[in-house]
Design an enzyme around this catalytic site. Structure first.
Site, short mmCIF file in Angstrom:
data_model
loop_
_atom_site.label_atom_id
_atom_site.label_comp_id
_atom_site.label_asym_id
_atom_site.label_seq_id
_atom_site.Cartn_x
_atom_site.Cartn_y
_atom_site.Cartn_z
N HIS A 109 13.96 1.18 -2.27
CA HIS A 109 14.94 0.83 -3.32
C HIS A 109 14.68 -0.64 -3.68
O HIS A 109 13.58 -1.01 -4.09
CB HIS A 109 16.34 1.13 -2.78
N HIS A 118 9.19 6.56 -9.35
CA HIS A 118 10.64 6.51 -9.53
C HIS A 118 11.20 7.92 -9.42
O HIS A 118 10.55 8.87 -9.87
CB HIS A 118 10.99 5.92 -10.91
N ASP A 150 10.41 -3.32 -10.36
CA ASP A 150 10.08 -4.23 -9.26
C ASP A 150 8.64 -4.73 -9.33
O ASP A 150 8.32 -5.80 -8.83
CB ASP A 150 10.29 -3.53 -7.91
N1 COA Z 1 2.72 5.43 -4.00
C1 COA Z 1 1.97 6.50 -3.70
N2 COA Z 1 2.34 7.76 -3.96
C2 COA Z 1 3.54 7.92 -4.56
C3 COA Z 1 4.37 6.85 -4.91
C4 COA Z 1 3.92 5.57 -4.60
N3 COA Z 1 4.66 4.50 -4.89
N4 COA Z 1 5.49 7.31 -5.49
C5 COA Z 1 5.36 8.65 -5.52
N5 COA Z 1 4.20 9.01 -4.95
C6 COA Z 1 3.68 10.36 -4.78
C7 COA Z 1 4.33 11.03 -3.59
O1 COA Z 1 3.63 10.74 -2.41
C8 COA Z 1 4.28 12.47 -3.97
O2 COA Z 1 2.97 12.91 -3.76
P1 COA Z 1 2.70 14.36 -3.13
O3 COA Z 1 3.30 15.32 -4.13
O4 COA Z 1 1.22 14.41 -3.01
O5 COA Z 1 3.42 14.37 -1.83
C9 COA Z 1 4.48 12.44 -5.47
O6 COA Z 1 4.09 11.13 -5.90
C10 COA Z 1 5.91 12.67 -5.88
O7 COA Z 1 6.70 11.65 -5.39
P2 COA Z 1 8.09 11.86 -4.71
O8 COA Z 1 8.00 11.45 -3.29
O9 COA Z 1 8.67 13.19 -5.02
O10 COA Z 1 8.96 10.83 -5.47
P3 COA Z 1 10.42 10.46 -5.09
O11 COA Z 1 11.23 10.70 -6.29
O12 COA Z 1 10.91 11.06 -3.85
O13 COA Z 1 10.25 8.92 -4.74
C11 COA Z 1 10.25 6.63 -4.85
C12 COA Z 1 10.58 7.91 -5.59
C13 COA Z 1 10.73 5.48 -5.69
C14 COA Z 1 10.99 6.60 -3.50
C15 COA Z 1 8.74 6.55 -4.62
O14 COA Z 1 8.08 6.59 -5.86
C16 COA Z 1 8.33 5.31 -3.84
O15 COA Z 1 8.39 5.31 -2.61
N6 COA Z 1 7.91 4.23 -4.55
C17 COA Z 1 7.55 3.00 -3.89
C18 COA Z 1 8.77 2.15 -3.61
C19 COA Z 1 9.35 1.56 -4.87
O16 COA Z 1 8.66 0.99 -5.70
N7 COA Z 1 10.68 1.66 -4.97
C20 COA Z 1 11.41 1.12 -6.09
C21 COA Z 1 11.92 2.23 -6.94
S1 COA Z 1 12.67 1.59 -8.41
#
Ligand code: COA
Length: 386
Positions: free
Chosen positions: A232, A271, A322
């Site tokens: 987050h 996201h 971010d």
């Molecule tokens: N880096 C690498 N892979 C990513 C990723 C990232 N930042 N964000 C998503 N993915 C991948 C996931 O591993 C997943 O891959 P898979 O299908 O092979 O397992 C796919 O994209 C779908 O992602 P998912 O985990 O369903 O997305 P989510 O909605 O649960 O997660 C976040 C959203 C924000 C938690 C995630 O994108 C993340 O951890 N981002 C990095 C942290 C960040 O920048 N947070 C600020 C958010 S505003």
């Protein structure tokens, strides 16, 4: 039968929405995230227009009142906020005693909790009183943060200036000087973009807490804890650490390919709601690029551009806010571990607006879970257990 994260399930089937993905839990008038058209509005106003035309205090007023303030209302509101830029000696002492090695998010979490204990009438929870508390929280959180910022460097706390705007005063408190209007504006834009974003994890946390009829300080304290995590708000700090780790533009593509090969989560990308790009990014990106030009340090954006292109090419995952706010704050000369606390300075407006909204039409937030532990069994007396 149990189904995970599917939109529909047959009668009698149990559908589990892990992470509440896609679940609409309540309605809100405060903001709308529209991933399909890459847009975000606060009470109907596109956030990009707010960032272009408004100061942060105007946006705070909007989030609390549902309308933009008139000129006189804004002047009175700013004067009110400025008159509250102080902490009690007891709260300052708490901050003084915080370990110098503490993360500033932890210091803020404790300081807000302490502020709640100082409230002479904590049990009164109507909207007017909570709005008044929200104004104080917005005014005092930067004071708390700046006090710790200075103390841990062994420096004297700088008294606030009531002739400075919200963003200007924060620079004055931390760095002892106010940077150029362009830098202050970029900072203010980041606050406006960070102010509100629907039922994100920390906002939802605050709504869960007050849905038990707990108090606003408990809701905000819990929200700070929720925001701290790198999935987050903590991501803005991690983005800058990543850019520093990459170090040079010529390393960026290989760095990203290797990180993806190792299945690392790349901070500042992805996201839960936006899947085709974050509505707030173009505005912030423009200002971050300008910070690079002003400081003669273009390399961070050069690295960022290559990381973004590689990520899009390899995984089609877009950067989030971010990704641009982290390097912007770094280029402004702010310590990295203060980036997420700056997010708190902004999101306190959205959190408190949601807390007031939740309390106005409250229903206890209490979901169900699907049990997967052992079947029912009998307790053996201690002497019979092996
Ligand atoms: N880096 C690498 N892979 C990513 C990723 C990232 N930042 N964000 C998503 N993915 C991948 C996931 O591993 C997943 O891959 P898979 O299908 O092979 O397992 C796919 O994209 C779908 O992602 P998912 O985990 O369903 O997305 P989510 O909605 O649960 O997660 C976040 C959203 C924000 C938690 C995630 O994108 C993340 O951890 N981002 C990095 C942290 C960040 O920048 N947070 C600020 C958010 S505003």
């Amino acid at each position: 039968m149990v189904t995970e994260m599917t939109a529909e399930s047959a009668p009698g089937e149990l559908t589990i929405h892990r992470g509440l993905d896609g679940v609409v839990v309540d309605s809100t008038r405060i903001s709308k995230v529209m991933p399909e058209i890459n847009s975000l509005v606060y009470f109907g106003y596109p956030v990009q227009e707010l960032a272009e035309h408004c100061c942060f205090e105007e946006v705070a007023w909007l989030l609390w009142h549902g309308e933009l303030p008139g000129a006189q209302q804004l002047v009175a509101f700013q004067a009110e906020g400025r008159s509250r830029r102080h902490l009690s000696p007891a709260l300052l002492e708490v901050i003084r005693r915080a370990p110098r090695t503490a993360h500033p998010m932890d210091v803020l979490r404790t300081a807000v909790s302490f502020l709640g204990m100082e409230d002479p009438d904590p049990d009164t929870q109507n909207a007017a009183v909570n709005l008044d508390r929200s104004i104080s929280l917005m005014a005092k959180i930067p004071i708390m943060l700046a006090a710790f910022y200075r103390l841990r460097q062994g420096k004297e706390i700088i008294p606030p200036r009531s002739d400075l705007g919200f963003a200007q005063n924060f620079f004055h408190l931390c760095l002892g000087q106010v940077p150029s209007p362009e830098v202050v504006r970029a900072f203010e834009v980041s606050l406006i973009l960070y102010a509100e974003h629907g039922f994100n994890a920390s906002t939802f946390t605050s709504r869960v807490v007050v849905s038990t009829l707990s108090d606003i300080y408990s809701g905000v304290t819990a929200a700070i804890g929720s925001l701290k995590g790198p999935l987050h708000g903590g991501a803005n700090e991690e983005v800058m650490r990543m850019l520093l780790e990459v170090g040079r533009p010529e390393h960026a593509r290989d760095w990203m390919l290797e990180a993806l090969r190792q299945k690392r989560k790349i901070m500042g990308f992805g996201h839960r709601v936006y899947k085709h790009g974050d509505s707030r990014c173009p505005t912030m990106e423009k200002h971050t690029r300008r910070m690079g030009e002003l400081t003669g340090q273009m390399k961070w954006m050069e690295i960022a551009d290559i990381l973004k292109a590689t990520m899009l090419q390899e995984k089609n995952i877009h950067p989030n806010l971010d990704f641009y706010s982290g390097p912007a704050y770094y280029l402004m000369g702010i310590d990295i571990d203060v980036f997420t606390p700056i997010f708190v300075m902004a999101r306190i407006t959205g959190w408190t607006a949601h807390i007031i909204e939740q309390m106005a039409a409250n229903r206890l937030i209490r979901p169900l879970s699907h049990y997967t532990g052992p079947g029912e069994r009998r307790v053996q007396p201690l002497a019979q257990r092996t």
